[in-house]
Design an enzyme around this catalytic site. Structure first.
Site, PDB file in Angstrom:
ATOM      1  N   VAL A 149       3.816 -13.051  -0.630  1.00  0.00           N
ATOM      2  CA  VAL A 149       3.653 -12.439   0.339  1.00  0.00           C
ATOM      3  C   VAL A 149       3.685 -12.406   2.020  1.00  0.00           C
ATOM      4  CG1 VAL A 149       2.589 -10.302   1.554  1.00  0.00           C
ATOM      5  CG2 VAL A 149       2.403 -11.172  -0.904  1.00  0.00           C
ATOM      6  N   ARG A 190      -4.219 -22.525   5.197  1.00  0.00           N
ATOM      7  CA  ARG A 190      -5.089 -23.614   4.934  1.00  0.00           C
ATOM      8  C   ARG A 190      -4.688 -25.147   4.412  1.00  0.00           C
ATOM      9  NH1 ARG A 190      -8.159 -21.199  -0.365  1.00  0.00           N
ATOM     10  NH2 ARG A 190      -5.543 -20.793  -0.956  1.00  0.00           N
ATOM     11  N   LYS A 196      -6.692  -5.842  -1.437  1.00  0.00           N
ATOM     12  CA  LYS A 196      -7.072  -4.445  -1.814  1.00  0.00           C
ATOM     13  C   LYS A 196      -9.392  -4.934  -2.533  1.00  0.00           C
ATOM     14  CE  LYS A 196      -5.358  -6.305  -5.997  1.00  0.00           C
ATOM     15  NZ  LYS A 196      -4.097  -6.700  -5.255  1.00  0.00           N
ATOM     16  N   GLU A 199      -0.926  -0.164   2.824  1.00  0.00           N
ATOM     17  CA  GLU A 199      -0.416   0.152   1.501  1.00  0.00           C
ATOM     18  C   GLU A 199      -0.668  -0.987   0.742  1.00  0.00           C
ATOM     19  OE1 GLU A 199       1.032   2.970  -0.029  1.00  0.00           O
ATOM     20  OE2 GLU A 199       1.165   3.876   2.017  1.00  0.00           O
ATOM     21  N   VAL A 241      -2.460  -1.273  -3.080  1.00  0.00           N
ATOM     22  CA  VAL A 241      -2.701  -0.746  -3.609  1.00  0.00           C
ATOM     23  C   VAL A 241      -1.574  -0.598  -5.228  1.00  0.00           C
ATOM     24  CG1 VAL A 241      -2.693   1.858  -5.154  1.00  0.00           C
ATOM     25  CG2 VAL A 241      -4.168   1.041  -2.942  1.00  0.00           C
ATOM     26  N   GLY A 258       2.085  -2.400  -4.558  1.00  0.00           N
ATOM     27  CA  GLY A 258       2.819  -3.068  -3.787  1.00  0.00           C
ATOM     28  C   GLY A 258       4.094  -2.446  -2.931  1.00  0.00           C
ATOM     29  N   ILE A 314       5.671   0.514  -4.044  1.00  0.00           N
ATOM     30  CA  ILE A 314       5.442   1.973  -3.562  1.00  0.00           C
ATOM     31  C   ILE A 314       4.344   2.773  -2.618  1.00  0.00           C
ATOM     32  CG2 ILE A 314       4.956   3.848  -5.805  1.00  0.00           C
ATOM     33  CD1 ILE A 314       4.505   1.896  -7.620  1.00  0.00           C
ATOM     34  N   LYS A 340      -7.961  -0.964  -7.186  1.00  0.00           N
ATOM     35  CA  LYS A 340      -7.164   0.394  -6.405  1.00  0.00           C
ATOM     36  C   LYS A 340      -7.865   1.138  -6.658  1.00  0.00           C
ATOM     37  CE  LYS A 340      -3.152  -3.688  -7.365  1.00  0.00           C
ATOM     38  NZ  LYS A 340      -2.290  -3.242  -8.321  1.00  0.00           N
TER      39      LYS A 340
END
Length: 429
Positions: free
Chosen positions: A16, A47, A106, A130, A133, A135, A137, A206
């Protein structure tokens, strides 16, 4: 447009984080136009600094995340490292040193969201999440902002792509759980250790976040009843199909009919093939929100992956940066209702119970008597027998979960019941 850039610190540069950095670079002009000022990647905490990260200036790489968030010139910290610590300490330090935070964490939000919101409010910072929860959406912001004037009564959905892929493959190909998991792993939908997904921990986190936002009350992951999919068998899938259903791992958050409490739960359930959630295939997510004025809303899309999750992160980044320029903050925690979370035993559900029984007269009457004694009404019964053994499938009407659990325990004590082959809730009527 302001020429002095807003500085962003990125904590984590995995699947991500690397996508967030890439989009910040390739879409820099568009982001600046939408925000009203340029955004600059000021540092990236990792890391393993020796790893080559294409498109990222090596001079930005650091292993000292604490020093990065303490710099004092950072406007926004994007946290995508996950886990509880050091993420919690880093986010709090960011607030203390003048930065707002965008997070995809999350687990941390479901465990300690109240403390993080309190720290953000104390220092006048934003906390947006956002991406935590579902991705790509848009779900948190619609609940937190678009439906802020409405009363949400129920949130029901598929919020874990890995388990949905596994159950979908079991349904469409007839594969067993282990085979479907192997395919999910080979395709990259499941981690090497899939426990968080297949045991429902991911979905439960979630559900806690969604319930807290939807019902304006504090719900932690420990408040969420959780069951995974590891016990779902090919026989369960086949039985569901005979009922005109399919099996999905559902996150269900509900306000009690009297409005005095809420429930949050994650478990596999049979849903009718006519229900829109039944058609959600492979690793996709979908969530229904039921509100008094708005009615029933459905949010659908990819619930995980680098690019979809990065899209949600960047959406939050734009919003937080706009707030920074306007010297304002967005909505914080809303927990004014302080509603208690009811235990699973008080939840009213239907059950599909498959029993292995002796194939002789009077068995069905004995079973029906147990259900009657526990106050559970039977909807349908299907029995098949051969060579002295039989299978008996009972589908109940809605009843408190505790009563249904008591029924199962009483059935196990009958001499004519050889075993309880499977138990599954039925939802989405």
């Amino acid at each position: 447009m302001r020429t002095r850039p807003l500085k962003v610190a990125l904590l984590g540069c995995g699947v991500v984080g690397s996508e967030v950095a890439r989009i910040m670079t390739t879409h820099a002009e568009d982001l600046a136009a939408r925000i009203g000022a340029p955004v600059e990647l000021a540092g990236v905490a990792v890391r393993r600094p020796s790893k080559v990260r294409e498109g990222i200036d090596p001079a930005l790489i650091t292993t000292d995340a604490t020093a990065l968030v303490r710099r004092g010139d950072i406007d926004v910290v994007v946290e995508v490292i996950g886990g509880i610590e050091p993420a919690r300490a880093l986010i709090t330090t960011a607030f203390e040193n003048g930065a707002s935070v965008v997070s995809a964490n999350k687990a941390l939000l479901a465990e300690d969201g109240a403390a993080l919101h309190a720290a953000a409010e104390k220092y006048g910072r934003d906390l947006y999440y956002e991406a935590a929860v579902a991705g790509a959406i848009p779900l948190v912001r619609p609940l937190r902002e678009s439906l802020a004037g409405d009363k949400v009564n129920r949130v029901l959905g598929i919020v874990n792509g890995t388990t949905n892929f596994i159950l979908d493959k079991m349904d469409t190909s007839g594969a067993g759980y282990s085979e479907a998991l192997d395919e999910a792993t080979a395709l990259g939908y499941a981690e090497a250790d899939p426990t968080a997904d297949v045991e429902g921990f991911d979905a439960a986190a979630k559900a806690a976040i969604l319930a807290g936002i939807a019902f304006h009350t504090r719900v932690k992951i420990g408040d969420v009843h959780r069951e995974g999919i590891t016990e779902v068998t090919a026989a369960d899938i086949a039985s569901a199909r005979r009922m005109g259903c399919t099996v999905k791992l559902l996150a269900i958050c509900e306000r009690a009919a009297d409005g005095a409490s809420v429930t949050a739960r994650v478990h596999p359930a049979m849903i009718p093939l006519s229900h829109p959630l039944a058609s959600v295939r492979e690793a996709y997510n979908a969530v229904f929100v039921e509100a008094e004025a708005a009615g029933q809303l459905m949010f659908y899309g990819p619930g995980a992956g680098g690019s979809p999750t990065a899209s949600a992160v960047l959406g939050d980044l734009v919003a937080v940066c706009r707030n920074k320029l306007g010297e304002a903050t967005g909505p914080g925690e809303s927990a004014y209702t302080r509603l208690p979370v009811s235990p699973m035993g008080e939840v009213v559900t239907r059950y599909h119970i498959s029993l292995d029984v002796a194939d002789k007269p009077g068995v069905l009457a004995q079973v029906a008597t147990v259900f009657a004694e526990q106050g559970v009404s039977i909807d349908t019964v299907r029995q098949q027998g051969k060579d002295g053994e039989a299978s008996l499938v009972v589908v109940t009407h809605r009843a408190p979960d505790a009563a249904l659990s008591g029924t199962v325990e009483a059935l196990r004590k009958l001499d004519t019941v050889r075993g309880v082959a499977s138990i599954m809730r039925v939802e989405g009527e």
